[in-house]
Design a protein around this motif. Sequence first.
Motif, PDB file in Angstrom:
ATOM      1  N   TYR A 190       0.981  -1.111   0.113  1.00  0.00           N
ATOM      2  CA  TYR A 190      -0.044  -0.001  -0.042  1.00  0.00           C
ATOM      3  C   TYR A 190       0.839   1.116  -0.056  1.00  0.00           C
ATOM      4  CZ  TYR A 190      -3.451  -3.601   1.473  1.00  0.00           C
ATOM      5  OH  TYR A 190      -4.141  -4.718   1.247  1.00  0.00           O
ATOM      6  N   PHE A 191       0.344   2.313  -0.639  1.00  0.00           N
ATOM      7  CA  PHE A 191       1.316   3.520  -0.812  1.00  0.00           C
ATOM      8  C   PHE A 191       0.496   4.756  -0.610  1.00  0.00           C
ATOM      9  CE2 PHE A 191       2.015   0.267  -4.146  1.00  0.00           C
ATOM     10  CZ  PHE A 191       3.283  -0.055  -3.639  1.00  0.00           C
ATOM     11  N   ASP A 192       1.001   5.773  -0.055  1.00  0.00           N
ATOM     12  CA  ASP A 192       0.283   7.037  -0.018  1.00  0.00           C
ATOM     13  C   ASP A 192       0.178   8.071  -1.070  1.00  0.00           C
ATOM     14  OD1 ASP A 192       2.798   8.174   0.577  1.00  0.00           O
ATOM     15  OD2 ASP A 192       2.228   8.547   2.715  1.00  0.00           O
ATOM     16  N   LYS A 193       0.991   7.635  -2.068  1.00  0.00           N
ATOM     17  CA  LYS A 193       1.117   8.369  -3.302  1.00  0.00           C
ATOM     18  C   LYS A 193       0.921   7.579  -4.401  1.00  0.00           C
ATOM     19  CE  LYS A 193       4.983  11.383  -1.414  1.00  0.00           C
ATOM     20  NZ  LYS A 193       6.346  11.656  -1.533  1.00  0.00           N
ATOM     21  N   PRO A 194       0.301   8.032  -5.588  1.00  0.00           N
ATOM     22  CA  PRO A 194       0.036   7.197  -6.535  1.00  0.00           C
ATOM     23  C   PRO A 194       1.291   6.509  -7.297  1.00  0.00           C
ATOM     24  CG  PRO A 194      -0.531   9.237  -7.425  1.00  0.00           C
ATOM     25  CD  PRO A 194       0.014   9.276  -5.681  1.00  0.00           C
ATOM     26  N   ILE A 195       1.135   5.457  -7.821  1.00  0.00           N
ATOM     27  CA  ILE A 195       2.078   4.756  -8.759  1.00  0.00           C
ATOM     28  C   ILE A 195       2.454   5.685 -10.045  1.00  0.00           C
ATOM     29  CG2 ILE A 195       2.871   2.710  -9.926  1.00  0.00           C
ATOM     30  CD1 ILE A 195       1.004   1.225  -7.643  1.00  0.00           C
ATOM     31  N   GLN A 196       3.491   5.809 -10.518  1.00  0.00           N
ATOM     32  CA  GLN A 196       3.818   6.159 -11.792  1.00  0.00           C
ATOM     33  C   GLN A 196       3.744   5.342 -12.880  1.00  0.00           C
ATOM     34  OE1 GLN A 196       3.158   9.745 -12.166  1.00  0.00           O
ATOM     35  NE2 GLN A 196       2.372   9.554 -10.095  1.00  0.00           N
ATOM     36  N   TYR A 197       3.222   5.296 -13.792  1.00  0.00           N
ATOM     37  CA  TYR A 197       3.358   4.232 -15.066  1.00  0.00           C
ATOM     38  C   TYR A 197       4.052   4.630 -16.202  1.00  0.00           C
ATOM     39  CZ  TYR A 197       0.222   1.538 -12.018  1.00  0.00           C
ATOM     40  OH  TYR A 197      -0.600   1.130 -10.996  1.00  0.00           O
ATOM     41  N   GLU A 198       4.783   3.848 -16.805  1.00  0.00           N
ATOM     42  CA  GLU A 198       5.667   4.370 -17.900  1.00  0.00           C
ATOM     43  C   GLU A 198       5.665   3.139 -18.888  1.00  0.00           C
ATOM     44  OE1 GLU A 198       9.416   6.067 -17.164  1.00  0.00           O
ATOM     45  OE2 GLU A 198       8.900   7.654 -16.140  1.00  0.00           O
ATOM     46  N   LEU A 199       5.607   3.629 -20.244  1.00  0.00           N
ATOM     47  CA  LEU A 199       5.486   2.489 -21.207  1.00  0.00           C
ATOM     48  C   LEU A 199       7.233   2.341 -21.635  1.00  0.00           C
ATOM     49  CD1 LEU A 199       3.813   0.707 -23.104  1.00  0.00           C
ATOM     50  CD2 LEU A 199       3.869   2.650 -24.785  1.00  0.00           C
ATOM     51  N   THR A 200       7.666   1.066 -21.775  1.00  0.00           N
ATOM     52  CA  THR A 200       9.171   0.696 -21.907  1.00  0.00           C
ATOM     53  C   THR A 200       9.196   0.242 -23.458  1.00  0.00           C
ATOM     54  OG1 THR A 200       8.545  -1.493 -21.429  1.00  0.00           O
ATOM     55  CG2 THR A 200       9.544   0.025 -19.612  1.00  0.00           C
ATOM     56  N   ARG A 201       8.044   0.021 -24.193  1.00  0.00           N
ATOM     57  CA  ARG A 201       8.159  -0.200 -25.463  1.00  0.00           C
ATOM     58  C   ARG A 201       7.413   0.754 -26.348  1.00  0.00           C
ATOM     59  NH1 ARG A 201       9.332  -6.289 -26.448  1.00  0.00           N
ATOM     60  NH2 ARG A 201      10.208  -6.833 -24.752  1.00  0.00           N
ATOM     61  N   ARG A 202       7.662   1.358 -27.290  1.00  0.00           N
ATOM     62  CA  ARG A 202       7.201   2.264 -28.110  1.00  0.00           C
ATOM     63  C   ARG A 202       6.324   1.963 -29.402  1.00  0.00           C
ATOM     64  NH1 ARG A 202       6.619   6.009 -24.377  1.00  0.00           N
ATOM     65  NH2 ARG A 202       8.608   6.324 -23.034  1.00  0.00           N
ATOM     66  N   SER A 203       5.926   0.707 -29.435  1.00  0.00           N
ATOM     67  CA  SER A 203       5.341   0.668 -30.877  1.00  0.00           C
ATOM     68  C   SER A 203       3.922   1.092 -30.673  1.00  0.00           C
ATOM     69  CB  SER A 203       5.476  -1.161 -31.085  1.00  0.00           C
ATOM     70  OG  SER A 203       4.474  -1.641 -29.938  1.00  0.00           O
ATOM     71  N   TRP A 204       3.234   1.057 -31.615  1.00  0.00           N
ATOM     72  CA  TRP A 204       1.771   1.670 -31.681  1.00  0.00           C
ATOM     73  C   TRP A 204       0.693   0.557 -30.679  1.00  0.00           C
ATOM     74  CZ3 TRP A 204      -2.118  -1.119 -33.437  1.00  0.00           C
ATOM     75  CH2 TRP A 204      -1.623  -2.575 -34.302  1.00  0.00           C
ATOM     76  N   PHE A 205       1.261  -0.737 -30.885  1.00  0.00           N
ATOM     77  CA  PHE A 205       0.479  -2.046 -30.284  1.00  0.00           C
ATOM     78  C   PHE A 205       0.511  -1.558 -28.772  1.00  0.00           C
ATOM     79  CE2 PHE A 205       0.382  -6.116 -28.107  1.00  0.00           C
ATOM     80  CZ  PHE A 205      -1.001  -6.439 -28.786  1.00  0.00           C
ATOM     81  N   TYR A 206       1.994  -1.281 -28.180  1.00  0.00           N
ATOM     82  CA  TYR A 206       2.204  -1.253 -26.717  1.00  0.00           C
ATOM     83  C   TYR A 206       1.471  -0.006 -26.407  1.00  0.00           C
ATOM     84  CZ  TYR A 206       4.713  -5.688 -26.732  1.00  0.00           C
ATOM     85  OH  TYR A 206       5.405  -6.769 -26.762  1.00  0.00           O
TER      86      TYR A 206
END
Length: 153
Positions: A47-63
């Motif tokens: 559990y966290f008190d700040k939101p998780i930051q999400y990033e994409l690691t692959r840059r294709s249009w599908f991902y």
Amino acid sequence: MFYKIYLENNDLIIETFFLKEKIAIDSIDDIIISYHRGWNEHKLFTYFDKPIQYELTRRSWFYQMLFQIFLAFNTEKFRIYRAYDNELITSMFSLLKPYLSPLIKTKDLDLAHSFTWMTYDEGGQFKQMKLVYSREGLGLKRVMLKHKILLEK
């Protein structure tokens, strides 16, 4: 699933084949570990008190399309419930130990015998679960009440 875990700029990074989760170490509030019926795995409730930051690691249009769908349906930005391999848990805890001082060491957890874990806390009895970390120093029952895993009568 294959996870890569490391520290970067005071963040814990959990990386998969296309997604990177950035968790501020100072935002970790509570961690509970439980026996998982899989071989050599345990489930972590983090559990966290700040939101998780999400990033994409692959840059294709599908991902990028998958990532947008994930972001639209992801409602759990303040917690992670996930089963991890014991080796990954051990490495994660060794990375976090200097930052989370009361974090229990994995050797003290005896992961190999987690089926027999029993925690007695405030009159409650919890099978196959242990509290690994609580920023506020709460017991397992209080943490479960706080995060609505357990409801008071």
